[in-house]
Design an enzyme around this catalytic site. Sequence first.
Site, PDB file in Angstrom:
ATOM      1  N   LYS A 232      -6.444  -2.240   4.458  1.00  0.00           N
ATOM      2  CA  LYS A 232      -5.926  -3.296   3.938  1.00  0.00           C
ATOM      3  C   LYS A 232      -4.099  -3.507   4.249  1.00  0.00           C
ATOM      4  CE  LYS A 232      -3.852  -1.227  -0.516  1.00  0.00           C
ATOM      5  NZ  LYS A 232      -3.714  -0.962  -1.335  1.00  0.00           N
TER       6      LYS A 232
ATOM      7  N   TYR B 226      28.603  -3.599  10.955  1.00  0.00           N
ATOM      8  CA  TYR B 226      29.181  -4.425  10.147  1.00  0.00           C
ATOM      9  C   TYR B 226      30.709  -3.927   8.637  1.00  0.00           C
ATOM     10  CZ  TYR B 226      26.751  -7.815  12.411  1.00  0.00           C
ATOM     11  OH  TYR B 226      26.092  -8.781  12.245  1.00  0.00           O
TER      12      TYR B 226
HETATM   13  C1  LIG Z   1      -7.749  -0.131  -4.650  1.00  0.00           C
HETATM   14  C2  LIG Z   1      -7.099   0.904  -3.977  1.00  0.00           C
HETATM   15  N1  LIG Z   1      -7.873   1.950  -3.746  1.00  0.00           N
HETATM   16  C3  LIG Z   1      -7.009   2.817  -3.090  1.00  0.00           C
HETATM   17  C4  LIG Z   1      -6.154   2.860  -1.488  1.00  0.00           C
HETATM   18  C5  LIG Z   1      -5.952   3.753  -0.823  1.00  0.00           C
HETATM   19  O1  LIG Z   1      -4.668   4.745  -1.650  1.00  0.00           O
HETATM   20  P1  LIG Z   1      -4.224   5.974  -0.601  1.00  0.00           P
HETATM   21  O2  LIG Z   1      -3.914   4.325   0.222  1.00  0.00           O
HETATM   22  O3  LIG Z   1      -2.931   6.404  -1.446  1.00  0.00           O
HETATM   23  O4  LIG Z   1      -5.151   6.763   0.090  1.00  0.00           O
HETATM   24  C6  LIG Z   1      -5.003   1.315  -2.674  1.00  0.00           C
HETATM   25  C7  LIG Z   1      -4.087   1.687  -2.049  1.00  0.00           C
HETATM   26  O5  LIG Z   1      -2.881   1.652  -2.548  1.00  0.00           O
HETATM   27  C8  LIG Z   1      -6.161   0.874  -3.935  1.00  0.00           C
HETATM   28  O6  LIG Z   1      -4.948  -0.356  -3.964  1.00  0.00           O
END
Ligand SMILES: Cc1ncc(COP(=O)(O)O)c(C=O)c1O
Length: 381
Positions: A43, A272
């Site tokens: 994602k 700045y």
């Molecule tokens: C539903 C879900 N599963 C898995 C993950 C993966 O988590 P991580 O990056 O801590 O392995 C996430 C990430 O936030 C998530 O939202």
Amino acid sequence: MSAPGVDARARFREALVDLDAIRDNVATLVRQVAPASAMAVVKADAYGHGAVPVARAALAGGARWLGVADLAEAVALRDAGIDAPMLAWLHDPDASFETAVERDVDLGVSSIDQLAAIAEAAASVGRRARAHLKIDTGLSRNGVAPEAWKDAVATAARLQAEGLVEVRGVFSHLANTSAKEDAAQLAAFEVALAAASAAGLDPEVRHIASTAGALRLPESRYDLVRLGIGCYGIPPFGDGTTAADLGLRPAMTLRGRVAAVRRIDAGTGASYGHAWRAERTTTLALVPLGYADGVPRQASGRAEVWLAGARRPVVGRIAMDQFLVDVGDDEVAVGDEVVLFGDPATGAPSADDWGDAADTIGYEIVTRIGPRVPRRYVGGS
Ligand SMILES: Cc1ncc(COP(=O)(O)O)c(C=O)c1O
């Protein structure tokens, strides 16, 4: 001067992503969690690393599934020709799910309304939708509330019997708060699984662990673990554990080339507000990355970079496009490579070091790298 092990030909600004590191990290994690399978979580453009190349590298490393938040992210992966099993779990309240059914994307389901919408999409496409029912075991985000779970599994079982929905998974997400609270979530998950079973459901995959649980809580692995940050070679724990401790290596190196060099006298202010003044005559190097590129302004005067063979302090305020580094009396030239973060085994700071400097976490540091920074890929086949 390049950090050892890093490609010497730095561009003006770039995020170098080592796809072999992704593949190897996934392979390392896959070995650890077996016999559970692994889902690579890609994602948010693979935590800023680039979803399509990362997805391919993760599959090459042995991930069987891909996970995303939004359906649009899943469709982009399908458009790129990636046909691995895929789950999307965060939906627009007005979403219609025909595309998911047509493109073979499994859907995380957090409510009976979503189940109904998915069944409607299946009926209109003329194909069964695949659902993973999510139970809220204590994170209090999405997921069916425990008091609504019995109705949800009964509805799902009915839709499955009608041939509209296949309940392929039951899942949840750990808050990674403490051993005691993780155990309470696992107990709540067991109760939910038993209720699903009592309703006649027999899901192919039960999953609750992300990277932290997958590594430190073997009983949370069930059939599938959802691995995000570990794939990118960043530790999930925030307790000083390094990537090397976990047998992982950071995949992203954020770097650029020195844009200007200036010798300044003691007492001279820089950037700045003159939040910093030189205590002695010194040399400043200008780095062409700033908060527009995701470099946190909060890390002004706190972070370090790798430059001219050593770690050097960021001085003065980080601006939109640039910031300054104090190199003392050492030699530095316009065009030299400067590494903000990468693999600490090379001497460079890690994304977590920048996270500490900005009161945040390595996750946010890599994910927020802006669109002006080109991603360049090494490795992969
Ligand atoms: C539903 C879900 N599963 C898995 C993950 C993966 O988590 P991580 O990056 O801590 O392995 C996430 C990430 O936030 C998530 O939202």
